[in-house]
Design a protein around this motif. Structure first.
Motif, mmCIF file in Angstrom:
data_model
loop_
_atom_site.group_PDB
_atom_site.id
_atom_site.type_symbol
_atom_site.label_atom_id
_atom_site.label_comp_id
_atom_site.label_asym_id
_atom_site.label_seq_id
_atom_site.Cartn_x
_atom_site.Cartn_y
_atom_site.Cartn_z
ATOM 1 N N THR A 32 0.892 -1.178 -0.033
ATOM 2 C CA THR A 32 -0.131 0.076 -0.020
ATOM 3 C C THR A 32 0.852 1.547 0.008
ATOM 4 N N LEU A 33 1.885 1.220 0.822
ATOM 5 C CA LEU A 33 2.841 2.400 0.872
ATOM 6 C C LEU A 33 3.383 2.470 -0.741
ATOM 7 N N ASN A 36 0.951 3.999 -3.337
ATOM 8 C CA ASN A 36 0.689 5.429 -3.056
ATOM 9 C C ASN A 36 1.869 6.251 -3.227
ATOM 10 N N LEU A 37 3.110 5.848 -2.948
ATOM 11 C CA LEU A 37 4.156 6.699 -3.275
ATOM 12 C C LEU A 37 4.369 6.681 -4.578
ATOM 13 N N THR A 73 -3.643 4.110 -6.752
ATOM 14 C CA THR A 73 -3.610 4.727 -5.351
ATOM 15 C C THR A 73 -4.700 4.558 -4.484
ATOM 16 N N PHE A 78 -4.927 2.965 2.934
ATOM 17 C CA PHE A 78 -4.206 3.492 3.772
ATOM 18 C C PHE A 78 -4.708 3.766 5.342
ATOM 19 N N TYR A 97 4.358 4.839 9.640
ATOM 20 C CA TYR A 97 3.698 4.774 8.281
ATOM 21 C C TYR A 97 2.883 5.933 7.916
ATOM 22 N N SER A 101 4.086 7.931 4.495
ATOM 23 C CA SER A 101 3.019 8.082 3.704
ATOM 24 C C SER A 101 2.974 9.533 3.239
ATOM 25 N N GLY A 105 5.019 11.038 0.232
ATOM 26 C CA GLY A 105 3.952 11.344 -0.881
ATOM 27 C C GLY A 105 4.320 12.679 -1.448
#
Length: 124
Positions: A32-33, A36-37, A73, A78, A97, A101, A105
């Motif tokens: 997930t991280l 998203n990044l 994403t 998150f 986390y 994030s 991000g």
């Protein structure tokens, strides 16, 4: 609303959602991280490098931005994963986390912007 834009969003969202699912299954919280990044970087890069160019059709920019990156994403996952860490009283992991994030991000967006500007400078 154009039909080509709707079809483009649907097509690219199918790809983005499936990629997110596969990465999430393989890597869990780190997945997930990562998505998203990676999505922050890609959306920034695409926006400042590809989408700013006038010859890119709107169906493609809409499909890639809203469809692919939007489905790739995931703010909801998150938030859920962060809530699970907080409910488990894993304060250090939850803080890490959240910071990774958030700061990651913004850093990814900045790096995408810088790369786009550099490539645009080389293409002039």
């Amino acid at each position: 609303m154009k039909l080509t834009n709707l079809l483009s969003v649907a097509f690219f969202a199918f790809i983005g959602g499936n990629l997110r699912y596969l990465i999430g299954q393989a890597l869990g919280l780190v997945g997930t991280l990562s998505v998203n990044l990676g999505g922050c970087f890609l959306l920034s890069f695409l926006t400042y490098y590809l989408f700013d160019r006038r010859h890119v059709p709107s169906w493609l920019t809409t499909g890639l931005g809203t469809g692919l990156i939007g489905a790739f994403t995931t703010f909801s996952t998150f938030s859920l994963e962060l809530s699970k860490l907080l409910l488990a009283h894993a304060w250090g992991a939850a803080s890490a986390y959240f910071l990774l994030s958030s700061v990651g991000g913004l850093t990814s967006v900045w790096l995408g912007y810088l790369l786009a500007q550099r490539l645009r400078g080389l293409n002039r």
